[in-house]
Structure formats: structure tokens, C-alpha cells
Design an enzyme around this catalytic site. Structure first.
Site, PDB file in Angstrom:
ATOM      1  CE  LYS A 251      -3.553   2.481   2.504  1.00 15.18           C
ATOM      2  NZ  LYS A 251      -4.555   2.472   3.556  1.00 15.18           N
TER       3      LYS A 251
ATOM      4  CE  LYS B   3      -6.138   1.864  -0.594  1.00 18.68           C
ATOM      5  NZ  LYS B   3      -6.400   2.130   0.766  1.00 18.68           N
TER       6      LYS B   3
HETATM    7  C1  PBG Z   1      -7.476   3.595   5.545  1.00 18.34           C
HETATM    8  C2  PBG Z   1      -7.722   3.476   4.094  1.00 18.34           C
HETATM    9  C3  PBG Z   1      -7.510   4.413   3.065  1.00 18.34           C
HETATM   10  C4  PBG Z   1      -8.034   3.836   1.912  1.00 18.34           C
HETATM   11  C5  PBG Z   1      -8.521   2.580   2.252  1.00 18.34           C
HETATM   12  N1  PBG Z   1      -8.292   2.370   3.598  1.00 18.34           N
HETATM   13  C6  PBG Z   1      -6.978   5.790   3.103  1.00 18.34           C
HETATM   14  C7  PBG Z   1      -5.579   6.055   3.421  1.00 18.34           C
HETATM   15  O1  PBG Z   1      -4.766   5.152   3.609  1.00 18.34           O
HETATM   16  O2  PBG Z   1      -5.271   7.236   3.514  1.00 18.34           O
HETATM   17  C8  PBG Z   1      -8.083   4.478   0.555  1.00 18.34           C
HETATM   18  C9  PBG Z   1      -9.150   3.987  -0.347  1.00 18.34           C
HETATM   19  C10 PBG Z   1      -9.448   4.876  -1.512  1.00 18.34           C
HETATM   20  O3  PBG Z   1      -8.794   5.905  -1.764  1.00 18.34           O
HETATM   21  O4  PBG Z   1     -10.398   4.533  -2.234  1.00 18.34           O
HETATM   22  N2  PBG Z   1      -6.179   3.492   5.968  1.00 18.34           N
END
Ligand code: PBG
Length: 325
Positions: A198, A250
């Protein structure tokens, strides 16, 4: 002997009709592959449109069961749930209270559609008053203190009926910590889908408004540097060693290289997350008449599968399934 005409290799031979193209298509998308993310807010009566994600609303908690029933009727088979909390504190403790928002949304969803795969996002940024993904001390998110809380949150979610948990905070050791906590609590069969590669991405912008977790600063001390591919592979492979059942890359489209490289290195199922900023780009470009939305959506979802994803999280899930893939 008659010499064949040039060129001898004609890839166009198999492209001459729709049926012929269907016969040799390498990648197919089905409703089984898709997960619909949903934002659920407590304490509101009407759905709240998310301006940066046209077509996406925050669903009032008290309407969630009706919404889930409708999604299941539309053919959606799996959902990822994000709570929008009105009970924030420095640690995000509402996320692990047995009657907190995470537990309640899972219970509502399972009650409305028991056969639906219900996956809560396991993180604290929607539940902390500072918006970071864990316990904050002196401007730093504390890794190990956050691990303990993640274990609690996972047990709460599974005991509320979650079919799988999906930790997204990028704390080191989070998969081991959650696995141990679940096993100790008597839930060895509860699977973990790890947000494993991520990135600290600007493509999450619209999500932060949708989930009410804007923050001062950024998440660069815990999420991966977008410029680092090898490091992202290490993250995923480490989560596999720690016992993750599904890995995730992601965001999606800007990181297809990471997805494809990971596909070559693991036998685990891989998920791709087409995130909020990717959704927004497609919606706004289509609204401006620049692209054909339906075609672009199918092309992007197909690209995730082609690159090696087995599952896809996408805000287009419901539309694609109800319109027919
Ligand atoms: C929480 C989380 C996030 C997303 C999914 N879980 C935001 C982040 O990490 O700032 C992003 C999902 C999206 O942008 O559709 N940690």
C-alpha cells in the site's frame, strides 16, 4: 514451392469477428471477482453525497440494512465496509468496542444478507481525532501500541460476524499480531486480506473526504514510497510469511507493475484496489465527455485481472454488475 505471402504471421486472423475474439480472450471479468466498498456514517438520517466521488454517498447507519439488501439483489457478492465515526478519540477506541461502529456495521450487513462476504477495513484513521492510522505520540504513529489495538479490532469485527478482516494501516507486524489475536480468541478460520503493498498515494484524496479522515501531514512514515517497487514486494512477501491469506496492491492502475511482479512471486490470491482518485478521474473525465465511462471501467478492471489480480475492489462494482459485465 509457392512462397507464402508476406506477412506470414497475421495476428489479425483471430480478430475478425466478435465470436472469434471471444474464443481467444485471455481474461474474463465476473461478478465473483468484485468487491464494493461502502461508506457508512452513524447519526445521520439522509445519504450524504461525496462531492469528489460523484455517485458515491455516505450511507446512514440506519439505512445500511436496506442498502445491503438492494446490493445483494443487484448481484453484488462482497462488500468492504468503512465507518464514518462521530466518536473519535486519540487511539480510535470506538473501532474495537463490541458495540462500536465497526461491530455494528458488520452486524447490520450480515443480518441483511447472510450470504454476502462482509469485509471491514481494519484501521483507525476513521476513528482517531487526529486522522492517523494508529496511536500518535509526539507526531509519530506508534507501531507496537497500534498492533495491540489492531488485534482487538480484528477480534471485535470477527465476533460481530465479519467473513474476513482487511488491515490497511501498514504497521510492521500487523498480520502476525492480528493472526495471533484471532487464534487466541478462538477464530483460527477467520481469513486476513492484507493491504500489503500500500503506497502513500495522492490518489486517496477523495476517500479522505468520503470517510471523514482528513489529516494534518501525511502517511509517509508508514505507507510505502510510490517510487519504490522492490520495497513494495518485500512488504507483500513479508505479509505472506506472517500468514496473510490474500495480498493486496493499492492503488491499482498506477501500480500494475507491482501487481504483475508480485503475481510472479506468490501463489496467494492477490487483490487490486481501484481507489477513490482513480474512480474520480474516470467519472469526471466521462462527465466532461472525454471518455466512454462504461468501456473505460471495463478496460481498467480487465487490466487488473490481466496483470494478475484475482479480486478487485472498485467503486464501480455495483454499476458494472447491475449493467451486466
Ligand atoms: C485507511 C484506508 C484508506 C483507503 C482505504 N483504507 C486511506 C488512506 O490510507 O489514507 C483508501 C481507499 C481509496 O482511496 O479509495 N487506511
Amino acid at each position: 514451392m509457392e512462397v507464402g505471402r508476406f506477412p506470414a504471421t497475421r495476428l489479425r486472423r483471430l480478430r475478425q469477428s466478435p465470436a472469434l475474439r471471444d474464443l481467444v480472450r485471455e481474461t474474463v471479468l465476473t461478478p465473483n471477482d468484485l468487491i464494493q466498498p461502502i461508506f457508512v456514517e452513524e447519526g445521520i438520517d439522509e445519504p450524504l453525497p461525496v462531492a469528489s466521488m460523484p455517485g458515491v454517498d455516505r450511507i446512514p447507519e440506519r439505512r445500511l440494512e436496506r442498502e445491503i439488501e438492494q446490493l445483494a439483489k443487484d448481484g453484488v457478492k462482497s462488500v468492504m465496509l468503512f465507518g464514518v465515526s462521530h466518536h473519535k478519540d486519540p487511539a480510535g477506541s470506538d473501532a474495537w468496542r463490541p458495540d462500536g461502529l465497526v461491530a455494528r456495521v458488520v452486524r447490520h450487513a450480515k443480518r441483511a444478507a447472510p450470504e454476502l462476504v462482509v469485509i471491514p477495513d481494519l484501521c483507525f484513521c476513521e476513528y482517531t481525532d487526529h486522522g492517523h492510522c494508529g496511536v500518535l505520540e509526539g507526531g509519530t504513529v506508534l507501531n507496537d501500541a497500534t498492533l495491540e489495538n489492531l488485534g482487538r479490532q480484528a477480534v471485535t469485527a470477527v465476533e460481530a460476524g465479519a467473513d474476513m478482516v482487511a488491515p490497511s494501516g501498514m504497521m510492521d507486524g500487523q498480520v502476525t499480531a492480528i493472526r495471533r489475536a484471532l487464534d487466541v480468541a478462538g477464530h483460527p478460520d477467520a481469513p486476513i486480506m492484507a493491504y500489503s503493498s500500500k503506497f502513500a498515494s495522492a490518489f486517496y484524496g477523495p476517500f479522505r473526504a468520503a470517510a471523514g479522515c482528513e489529516l494534518k501531514g501525511d502517511r509517509k512514515t508508514y505507507q510505502s514510497d510510490p517510487m519504490n517497487g522492490r520495497e513494495a514486494l518485500r512488504e507483500s512477501l513479508l505479509d505472506a510469511e506472517e500468514g496473510a491469506d490474500i495480498l493486496m496492491v493499492k492503488p491499482g492502475l498506477p501500480y500494475l507493475d507491482v501487481l504483475a511482479r508480485l503475481r510472479d512471486r506468490t501463489l496467494l490470491p492477490i487483490a487490486a484496489y481501484q481507489v477513490s482518485g482513480e474512480y474520480a478521474m474516470i467519472r469526471f473525465a466521462a462527465a466532461a465527455g472525454a471518455i466512454d465511462e462504461a468501456q473505460v471501467v471495463r478496460e481498467t478492471l480487465g487490466a487488473f485481472k490481466r496483470a494478475g489480480a484475482d479480486l478487485i475492489l472498485s467503486y464501480f462494482t455495483r454499476t458494472v454488475i447491475s449493467e451486466g459485465i
